[in-house]
Design an enzyme around this catalytic site. Sequence first.
Site, mmCIF file in Angstrom:
data_model
loop_
_atom_site.group_PDB
_atom_site.id
_atom_site.type_symbol
_atom_site.label_atom_id
_atom_site.label_comp_id
_atom_site.label_asym_id
_atom_site.label_seq_id
_atom_site.Cartn_x
_atom_site.Cartn_y
_atom_site.Cartn_z
ATOM 1 N N GLU A 243 -9.894 -1.258 4.586
ATOM 2 C CA GLU A 243 -11.018 -1.897 5.268
ATOM 3 C C GLU A 243 -12.309 -1.083 5.196
ATOM 4 O O GLU A 243 -13.390 -1.660 5.015
ATOM 5 C CB GLU A 243 -10.656 -2.177 6.722
ATOM 6 C CG GLU A 243 -9.566 -3.225 6.874
ATOM 7 C CD GLU A 243 -9.472 -3.752 8.290
ATOM 8 O OE1 GLU A 243 -10.385 -4.473 8.724
ATOM 9 O OE2 GLU A 243 -8.484 -3.411 8.972
ATOM 10 N N HIS A 259 15.370 5.964 -0.608
ATOM 11 C CA HIS A 259 16.441 5.027 -0.943
ATOM 12 C C HIS A 259 15.976 3.902 -1.861
ATOM 13 O O HIS A 259 16.743 2.988 -2.160
ATOM 14 C CB HIS A 259 17.056 4.453 0.335
ATOM 15 C CG HIS A 259 17.751 5.483 1.168
ATOM 16 N ND1 HIS A 259 19.093 5.775 1.037
ATOM 17 C CD2 HIS A 259 17.271 6.329 2.117
ATOM 18 C CE1 HIS A 259 19.411 6.737 1.882
ATOM 19 N NE2 HIS A 259 18.335 7.095 2.546
ATOM 20 N N LYS A 353 -10.964 -16.401 7.219
ATOM 21 C CA LYS A 353 -11.023 -17.029 8.543
ATOM 22 C C LYS A 353 -11.844 -18.317 8.507
ATOM 23 O O LYS A 353 -11.500 -19.308 9.167
ATOM 24 C CB LYS A 353 -11.596 -16.051 9.561
ATOM 25 C CG LYS A 353 -10.666 -14.894 9.913
ATOM 26 C CD LYS A 353 -11.316 -13.965 10.926
ATOM 27 C CE LYS A 353 -10.365 -12.847 11.321
ATOM 28 N NZ LYS A 353 -10.985 -11.905 12.287
#
Length: 360
Positions: A243, A259, A353
């Site tokens: 950001e 892993h 948005k």
Amino acid sequence: MEVSIVKNLDNKSAIIALDPSGMGKAISEFADQCRRAREIGKAAAIPDSYRDVDNIVVLGMGGSAIGGDLIRSLFEGELTKPFQVNRDYAIPEFVGPRTLVAACSYSGNTEETLSGYAEARRKGAKIMTFCTGGKLKELAQADGYPVVLIPGGLSPRAALGYSFFPIMAVLEKLAFLSPKDREFDEMLAVVERIQARMDVAVAENENFAKQLAREIYGKLPVIYGAGGWRATVAARWKGQFNENAKNIAYWNAFPELNHNETVGWEAPAEVNALVHVIILRDAEEAPRLAKRVEVTRELMAAAVDGFTEIRAEGTSALARMFSLVYIGDFVSYYLSMLNGIDPSPVRVIDKLKAELAKLG
């Protein structure tokens, strides 16, 4: 061009010109924000009935949720109630009258949080809200739920003090956490020492944050947290790179990365060569975890651009955690300067948005 001038991270006037909204100022004033945030939380009027719950759920997204994430990971061994952060429209099925729901939205208009609030209300949960205003404030006041108002004027990610310390203070007030006054005071002292070393006025040759930003400029930062709350701080660093600097970044955590991700450093070699790994360390790592970090560095050394290890500062876990958070904020800010990008706007999110708003 101004972008080329700001490549000099000691050129304060060029930095100010590229930061018209004052993200750097907000970062520098973080200690003051934390003081005010704790005062707000301590003054919050919370019904005694809110003590009588079986679990706690924080609703939030992005910068409004990171405070809950940090609280969960830092205090999971101490909290007397199960604690979960919910980043979605829907909320868990177990939420009900014996759930304490903290709805957090800096703007008060985050659609996922509003959706979760509505469902929590329908389920009869004990709700409190943390916001600067907006629809969330209106709904909570109309429904008779506590509203903890925090100051506006910041980007949610720059308001971490307001998303963390009011919730922490409320948890103390409800006796779900032991008092944290001493730890808070130490954390402030640590933050202020880091600010004195890494602020814009401090020259690059003496400023670790500027030096690290230059080291990773033009590269792909991958942040590894050495287990526990360091993992959540690694996620915060990643978000700040995204950001503030508008820079792609990734994060993972020990021991889980051993892993799966460790194997992925074999290909593609051209991409891996651009990766700079930042490992967030702490003096209280378990010995086996510390050994994993050591061996992983050896295994990856030939594949990546390089490594930087950063050690937490302070005595209390609260101070150590925020020391790593705060260093990351400064690094992401200076990387935005090197990228020639105003750190405050998030135009892609704003566009998203706006498109979603068309759906009603």
